[in-house]
Design a protein around this motif. Structure first.
Motif, PDB file in Angstrom:
ATOM      1  N   ARG A  75       0.838  -1.205   0.000  1.00  0.00           N
ATOM      2  CA  ARG A  75       0.000   0.000   0.000  1.00  0.00           C
ATOM      3  C   ARG A  75       0.872   1.253   0.000  1.00  0.00           C
ATOM      4  NH1 ARG A  75      -2.006  -3.503   3.881  1.00  0.00           N
ATOM      5  NH2 ARG A  75      -4.135  -4.300   3.543  1.00  0.00           N
ATOM      6  N   TRP A  76       0.387   2.295  -0.695  1.00  0.00           N
ATOM      7  CA  TRP A  76       1.101   3.565  -0.697  1.00  0.00           C
ATOM      8  C   TRP A  76       0.154   4.681  -1.150  1.00  0.00           C
ATOM      9  CZ3 TRP A  76       1.227  -0.017  -4.474  1.00  0.00           C
ATOM     10  CH2 TRP A  76       1.032   0.406  -5.799  1.00  0.00           C
ATOM     11  N   GLU A  77       0.546   5.912  -0.846  1.00  0.00           N
ATOM     12  CA  GLU A  77      -0.230   7.083  -1.253  1.00  0.00           C
ATOM     13  C   GLU A  77       0.498   7.807  -2.378  1.00  0.00           C
ATOM     14  OE1 GLU A  77      -1.124  11.249  -1.700  1.00  0.00           O
ATOM     15  OE2 GLU A  77       0.714  10.509  -0.757  1.00  0.00           O
ATOM     16  N   SER A  78      -0.261   8.275  -3.355  1.00  0.00           N
ATOM     17  CA  SER A  78       0.318   9.069  -4.440  1.00  0.00           C
ATOM     18  C   SER A  78      -0.758   9.952  -5.047  1.00  0.00           C
ATOM     19  CB  SER A  78       0.907   8.154  -5.522  1.00  0.00           C
ATOM     20  OG  SER A  78       1.456   8.919  -6.589  1.00  0.00           O
ATOM     21  N   ASP A  79      -0.466  11.248  -5.129  1.00  0.00           N
ATOM     22  CA  ASP A  79      -1.346  12.220  -5.795  1.00  0.00           C
ATOM     23  C   ASP A  79      -2.782  12.175  -5.286  1.00  0.00           C
ATOM     24  OD1 ASP A  79       0.754  13.136  -7.429  1.00  0.00           O
ATOM     25  OD2 ASP A  79       0.383  11.563  -8.906  1.00  0.00           O
ATOM     26  N   GLY A  80      -2.923  12.003  -3.968  1.00  0.00           N
ATOM     27  CA  GLY A  80      -4.250  12.054  -3.380  1.00  0.00           C
ATOM     28  C   GLY A  80      -5.041  10.763  -3.451  1.00  0.00           C
ATOM     29  N   TYR A  81      -4.384   9.668  -3.865  1.00  0.00           N
ATOM     30  CA  TYR A  81      -5.036   8.366  -3.933  1.00  0.00           C
ATOM     31  C   TYR A  81      -4.278   7.368  -3.063  1.00  0.00           C
ATOM     32  CZ  TYR A  81      -7.890   9.846  -7.916  1.00  0.00           C
ATOM     33  OH  TYR A  81      -8.795  10.491  -8.729  1.00  0.00           O
ATOM     34  N   LEU A  82      -5.006   6.432  -2.476  1.00  0.00           N
ATOM     35  CA  LEU A  82      -4.417   5.308  -1.760  1.00  0.00           C
ATOM     36  C   LEU A  82      -4.395   4.117  -2.708  1.00  0.00           C
ATOM     37  CD1 LEU A  82      -3.362   3.971   0.833  1.00  0.00           C
ATOM     38  CD2 LEU A  82      -5.744   3.472   1.434  1.00  0.00           C
ATOM     39  N   TYR A  83      -3.211   3.578  -2.933  1.00  0.00           N
ATOM     40  CA  TYR A  83      -3.040   2.447  -3.839  1.00  0.00           C
ATOM     41  C   TYR A  83      -2.796   1.169  -3.037  1.00  0.00           C
ATOM     42  CZ  TYR A  83      -2.474   5.646  -7.799  1.00  0.00           C
ATOM     43  OH  TYR A  83      -2.675   6.606  -8.766  1.00  0.00           O
ATOM     44  N   LYS A  84      -3.268   0.063  -3.597  1.00  0.00           N
ATOM     45  CA  LYS A  84      -2.979  -1.253  -3.037  1.00  0.00           C
ATOM     46  C   LYS A  84      -2.646  -2.189  -4.196  1.00  0.00           C
ATOM     47  CE  LYS A  84      -5.752  -3.176   0.079  1.00  0.00           C
ATOM     48  NZ  LYS A  84      -6.930  -3.909   0.646  1.00  0.00           N
ATOM     49  N   SER A  85      -1.436  -2.726  -4.202  1.00  0.00           N
ATOM     50  CA  SER A  85      -1.085  -3.720  -5.210  1.00  0.00           C
ATOM     51  C   SER A  85      -1.276  -5.109  -4.608  1.00  0.00           C
ATOM     52  CB  SER A  85       0.343  -3.540  -5.713  1.00  0.00           C
ATOM     53  OG  SER A  85       1.278  -3.926  -4.729  1.00  0.00           O
ATOM     54  N   ILE A  86      -1.801  -6.010  -5.402  1.00  0.00           N
ATOM     55  CA  ILE A  86      -2.158  -7.361  -4.959  1.00  0.00           C
ATOM     56  C   ILE A  86      -1.531  -8.347  -5.934  1.00  0.00           C
ATOM     57  CG2 ILE A  86      -4.076  -8.929  -4.479  1.00  0.00           C
ATOM     58  CD1 ILE A  86      -5.749  -6.152  -4.316  1.00  0.00           C
ATOM     59  N   GLU A 109      -0.563 -19.866 -12.571  1.00  0.00           N
ATOM     60  CA  GLU A 109      -0.727 -18.560 -13.201  1.00  0.00           C
ATOM     61  C   GLU A 109      -0.387 -17.460 -12.196  1.00  0.00           C
ATOM     62  OE1 GLU A 109      -1.613 -17.718 -16.342  1.00  0.00           O
ATOM     63  OE2 GLU A 109      -1.728 -19.812 -16.994  1.00  0.00           O
ATOM     64  N   VAL A 110       0.328 -16.439 -12.682  1.00  0.00           N
ATOM     65  CA  VAL A 110       0.691 -15.293 -11.849  1.00  0.00           C
ATOM     66  C   VAL A 110      -0.297 -14.161 -12.119  1.00  0.00           C
ATOM     67  CG1 VAL A 110       2.461 -13.563 -11.383  1.00  0.00           C
ATOM     68  CG2 VAL A 110       3.123 -15.944 -11.817  1.00  0.00           C
ATOM     69  N   TYR A 111      -0.789 -13.549 -11.048  1.00  0.00           N
ATOM     70  CA  TYR A 111      -1.792 -12.490 -11.171  1.00  0.00           C
ATOM     71  C   TYR A 111      -1.318 -11.217 -10.479  1.00  0.00           C
ATOM     72  CZ  TYR A 111      -5.060 -16.220 -12.474  1.00  0.00           C
ATOM     73  OH  TYR A 111      -5.674 -17.277 -13.093  1.00  0.00           O
ATOM     74  N   HIS A 112      -1.743 -10.092 -11.044  1.00  0.00           N
ATOM     75  CA  HIS A 112      -1.477  -8.792 -10.419  1.00  0.00           C
ATOM     76  C   HIS A 112      -2.710  -7.917 -10.593  1.00  0.00           C
ATOM     77  CE1 HIS A 112       0.447  -5.025  -9.237  1.00  0.00           C
ATOM     78  NE2 HIS A 112      -0.110  -4.489 -10.312  1.00  0.00           N
ATOM     79  N   PHE A 113      -3.190  -7.363  -9.473  1.00  0.00           N
ATOM     80  CA  PHE A 113      -4.275  -6.393  -9.511  1.00  0.00           C
ATOM     81  C   PHE A 113      -3.848  -5.182  -8.691  1.00  0.00           C
ATOM     82  CE2 PHE A 113      -6.549 -10.382 -10.258  1.00  0.00           C
ATOM     83  CZ  PHE A 113      -7.383 -10.037 -11.318  1.00  0.00           C
ATOM     84  N   GLU A 114      -4.485  -4.061  -8.974  1.00  0.00           N
ATOM     85  CA  GLU A 114      -4.167  -2.852  -8.223  1.00  0.00           C
ATOM     86  C   GLU A 114      -5.451  -2.092  -7.926  1.00  0.00           C
ATOM     87  OE1 GLU A 114      -0.346  -0.677  -8.976  1.00  0.00           O
ATOM     88  OE2 GLU A 114      -1.735   0.885  -9.650  1.00  0.00           O
ATOM     89  N   GLU A 115      -5.635  -1.766  -6.666  1.00  0.00           N
ATOM     90  CA  GLU A 115      -6.763  -0.944  -6.249  1.00  0.00           C
ATOM     91  C   GLU A 115      -6.295   0.504  -6.105  1.00  0.00           C
ATOM     92  OE1 GLU A 115      -8.465  -2.397  -2.627  1.00  0.00           O
ATOM     93  OE2 GLU A 115      -8.823  -4.415  -3.410  1.00  0.00           O
ATOM     94  N   ARG A 116      -7.229   1.418  -6.352  1.00  0.00           N
ATOM     95  CA  ARG A 116      -6.919   2.837  -6.178  1.00  0.00           C
ATOM     96  C   ARG A 116      -8.169   3.543  -5.678  1.00  0.00           C
ATOM     97  NH1 ARG A 116      -6.430   7.159 -10.949  1.00  0.00           N
ATOM     98  NH2 ARG A 116      -8.666   6.740 -10.758  1.00  0.00           N
ATOM     99  N   VAL A 117      -8.075   4.117  -4.498  1.00  0.00           N
ATOM    100  CA  VAL A 117      -9.211   4.813  -3.903  1.00  0.00           C
ATOM    101  C   VAL A 117      -8.777   6.227  -3.540  1.00  0.00           C
ATOM    102  CG1 VAL A 117     -10.936   4.812  -2.077  1.00  0.00           C
ATOM    103  CG2 VAL A 117     -10.071   2.639  -2.960  1.00  0.00           C
ATOM    104  N   GLU A 118      -9.558   7.195  -3.965  1.00  0.00           N
ATOM    105  CA  GLU A 118      -9.229   8.588  -3.668  1.00  0.00           C
ATOM    106  C   GLU A 118      -9.375   8.857  -2.171  1.00  0.00           C
ATOM    107  OE1 GLU A 118     -10.440  13.128  -5.071  1.00  0.00           O
ATOM    108  OE2 GLU A 118     -11.522  11.394  -5.889  1.00  0.00           O
ATOM    109  N   LEU A 119      -8.431   9.603  -1.631  1.00  0.00           N
ATOM    110  CA  LEU A 119      -8.481   9.988  -0.217  1.00  0.00           C
ATOM    111  C   LEU A 119      -9.357  11.240  -0.099  1.00  0.00           C
ATOM    112  CD1 LEU A 119      -4.693   9.390   0.427  1.00  0.00           C
ATOM    113  CD2 LEU A 119      -6.545   8.108   1.541  1.00  0.00           C
TER     114      LEU A 119
END
Length: 245
Positions: free
Chosen positions: A173-184, A191-201
């Motif tokens: 998890r990290w913050e950037s440009d007013g959004y909270l990001y979560k990489s999963i 199979e290898v998977y990658h998803f990313e969540e982004r929620v505005e603060l």
């Protein structure tokens, strides 16, 4: 070709439900029941559940005697939710940025458990409020439940490893440009998977401003699922209660 927004793919993935399967549904049901005790909506009141997922919270509202329509962006979620449909509980696929039929007017609208803040612009946030404000009756209630950005950032867990359903999820998890990001990141069946969540603060004042522009007046701000008063530093949630005037 149009690129799909992250939430339209991740929320429609079976892995989303595996990762979040241990969310406390008992606490959620108790919160919704307490909220209804506070609001005192009459039996048969017309209510809308916005971003309803698979419908578990809409079912709770229905069980409390309310007539419920509920929508979600995910066709998969709605397909599963429709198994619980009755003459007083219905589900449909919809994007909150798109207009709803104006003949549908609600006594109450609910948006639970941080199901907002996914868009790219303030204009889209405002459009969502306009859509919901347009179908709320005069003196109707709009309840929106969002995490408290101040608390979340002060208690942010930057990295963790979780095992859900036999799958090892690596979370960052990290913050950037007013959004909270979560990489999963995880692997399943080779199979290898990658998803990313982004929620505005989104701040408390911004939410209040969005609502005011849609004719909604703040009547209460709660800070947790036990309906305690909001405190900027210590409250885990921002649970807004607006009334349309």
């Amino acid at each position: 070709m149009q690129v799909k927004e992250w939430f339209s793919t991740w929320f429609d993935s079976p892995y989303y439900h595996i990762l979040y399967a241990q969310r406390d549904e008992v606490e959620a049901a108790a919160f919704i029941s307490s909220l209804q005790t506070k609001l005192r909506l009459p039996a048969g009141a017309q209510v809308l559940d916005v971003a309803c997922g698979k419908g578990r919270h809409a079912i709770t509202l229905h069980d409390l005697g309310l007539d419920v329509k509920a929508f979600d962006l995910s066709p998969s979620n709605i397909e599963q939710a429709q198994a619980f449909s009755t003459d007083r509980l219905s589900f449909f696929v919809h994007d909150v940025r798109n207009d709803l039929p104006v003949e549908w007017q609600y006594d109450a609208i609910f948006n639970f458990f941080t199901s907002f803040g996914y868009f790219d612009s303030r204009e889209e946030n405002q459009q969502a409020f306009k859509v919901l404000g347009d179908v709320l009756k005069i003196d109707g209630v709009f309840v929106l439940d969002f995490f408290n950005p101040s608390y979340v950032m002060a208690h942010l867990i930057e990295e963790e490893s979780l095992v859900r359903g036999g799958i090892h999820f690596q979370i960052r998890r990290w913050e950037s440009d007013g959004y909270l990001y979560k990489s999963i990141d995880f692997e399943d069946q080779g199979e290898v998977y990658h998803f990313e969540e982004r929620v505005e603060l989104i701040s408390k004042n911004d939410f209040i401003a969005y609502a005011a522009q849609s004719g909604l007046h703040l009547v209460d701000l709660l800070g947790d699922y036990k309906l305690g008063s909001f405190d900027e530093k210590n409250s885990t949630r921002m649970i807004f209660v607006w009334v349309k005037k």
